[in-house]
Design an enzyme around this catalytic site. Structure first.
Site, PDB file in Angstrom:
ATOM      1  N   TYR A  42       0.968  -1.102  -0.077  1.00  0.00           N
ATOM      2  CA  TYR A  42       0.056  -0.112  -0.150  1.00  0.00           C
ATOM      3  C   TYR A  42       0.964   1.086   0.142  1.00  0.00           C
ATOM      4  O   TYR A  42       1.957   1.145   0.604  1.00  0.00           O
ATOM      5  CB  TYR A  42      -1.035  -0.162   1.283  1.00  0.00           C
ATOM      6  CG  TYR A  42      -0.206   0.148   2.536  1.00  0.00           C
ATOM      7  CD1 TYR A  42       0.285  -0.821   3.251  1.00  0.00           C
ATOM      8  CD2 TYR A  42      -0.075   1.538   3.082  1.00  0.00           C
ATOM      9  CE1 TYR A  42       0.854  -0.590   4.663  1.00  0.00           C
ATOM     10  CE2 TYR A  42       0.261   1.652   4.325  1.00  0.00           C
ATOM     11  CZ  TYR A  42       0.922   0.891   4.914  1.00  0.00           C
ATOM     12  OH  TYR A  42       1.493   0.904   6.113  1.00  0.00           O
ATOM     13  N   CYS A  43       0.136   2.237  -0.309  1.00  0.00           N
ATOM     14  CA  CYS A  43       0.807   3.612  -0.467  1.00  0.00           C
ATOM     15  C   CYS A  43      -0.127   4.766  -0.162  1.00  0.00           C
ATOM     16  O   CYS A  43      -1.134   4.282   0.201  1.00  0.00           O
ATOM     17  CB  CYS A  43       1.883   3.837  -1.808  1.00  0.00           C
ATOM     18  SG  CYS A  43       0.733   3.665  -3.183  1.00  0.00           S
ATOM     19  N   THR A  44       0.261   6.026  -0.389  1.00  0.00           N
ATOM     20  CA  THR A  44      -0.686   7.075  -0.145  1.00  0.00           C
ATOM     21  C   THR A  44      -1.855   6.819  -0.820  1.00  0.00           C
ATOM     22  O   THR A  44      -2.990   7.114  -0.320  1.00  0.00           O
ATOM     23  CB  THR A  44      -0.116   8.437  -0.308  1.00  0.00           C
ATOM     24  OG1 THR A  44       1.057   8.371   0.707  1.00  0.00           O
ATOM     25  CG2 THR A  44      -0.920   9.559   0.238  1.00  0.00           C
TER      26      THR A  44
END
Ligand SMILES: [Zn+2]
Ligand SMILES: [Zn+2]
Length: 284
Positions: free
Chosen positions: A139-141
């Site tokens: 996951y990331c922003t």
């Protein structure tokens, strides 16, 4: 904007959000484009229109011609993510930078200690090389980096790769709408003037100056420094928004003298070097 796509952030008054969506749908290449809505807004996210044209949306350093972006991991939404995270065979991988992880992350998430995405990709594959059969959720922003990161892991022989669709921003929105428990704790760091949106009340970081619980990022007010760091309200007052007493002395000098002292000094990557120093002592 780049050949590989568009990544944009903007503030739209709530009243106008439907008209905006309709407008986008009327532009053929933008039809059905995913919009991630932020959950926290203090009214100062964007003041100026900036458009940048880049070689790539995310600099990845991938040179292997066999790498195929289209072969990416499976999307998970907030609900699926929460379920999958309960599986002991799941590894949750945070693909953001250290200073982002520091103020907020998924409870189970591991950090890939690197300051650039380009270094992070091979490092992630290496750190997890014995775990190719496990479920890997990345996951990331906003989900952009993981479109690539998940494809990179598949390319490197990982079997079960997932990525959080729309990233933390979309996760937070779904959790709020559906009244689910958030497995993401703390703040989601964002690059606009807010420097973060609060997801849960947990404060998981500490003030870089006094060590008390704090998760407010500030840029040192000394124009010759601008270091991004975490500062509590008390230290903010004590140091007048500066990262050190040296910077605090500097801002008291006449502007001309301040400028003079900056001449010939390369600020370079200074903005985030706090994280670098903390992760790999010795690197300046
Ligand atoms: Zn403090
Ligand atoms: Zn400073």
């Amino acid at each position: 904007m780049a050949q590989e796509g568009i990544n944009a952030q903007l503030s739209v008054p709530e009243l106008q959000s439907e008209a905006f969506r309709n407008y986008l749908d009327a532009v053929e290449p933008l039809q059905g484009i995913r919009l991630n809505r932020a959950v926290d807004d203090d009214g100062k996210s964007f003041w100026v229109l900036k458009i940048k044209v880049r070689e790539k949306i995310v600099a990845d350093g991938i040179t292997d011609p066999a790498f195929d972006m289209r072969n990416k991991g499976k999307y998970v939404n907030a609900e699926q993510m929460n379920i999958l995270m309960n599986d002991p065979d799941t590894i949750v991988v945070d693909m953001r930078n250290h200073y982002e992880y520091e103020v907020g992350h998924f409870v189970k998430a591991i950090e890939i200690p690197s300051d650039t995405f380009r270094e992070q990709l091979p490092l992630a594959a290496d750190m997890l090389k014995d775990k190719k059969e496990k479920n890997i959720i990345m996951y990331c922003t906003g989900g952009i980096r993981c479109e690539k990161a998940s494809a990179y892991m598949l390319h490197n022989g990982f079997k079960n790769v997932f990525h959080l669709e729309g990233g933390i921003i979309n996760y937070a929105q779904q959790v709020q709408e559906k009244g689910m428990a958030s497995q993401f704790i703390g703040k989601n760091f964002v690059f606009d003037d807010r420097l973060g949106e609060r997801i849960t009340e947990d404060i998981i970081a500490t003030c870089h100056q006094c060590g008390k619980p704090a998760d407010t990022h500030v840029n040192c007010v000394n124009d010759g420094c601008h270091l991004l760091f975490i500062q509590c309200a008390e230290c903010n007052q004590k140091y007048e928004g500066c990262c050190s007493s040296t910077c605090q002395e500097m801002i008291k000098l006449p502007v001309e003298e301040q400028k003079k002292s900056r001449e010939g000094i390369d600020k370079g990557q200074h903005i985030f070097n706090k994280s670098k120093v903390r992760i790999r002592p010795g690197i300046k």
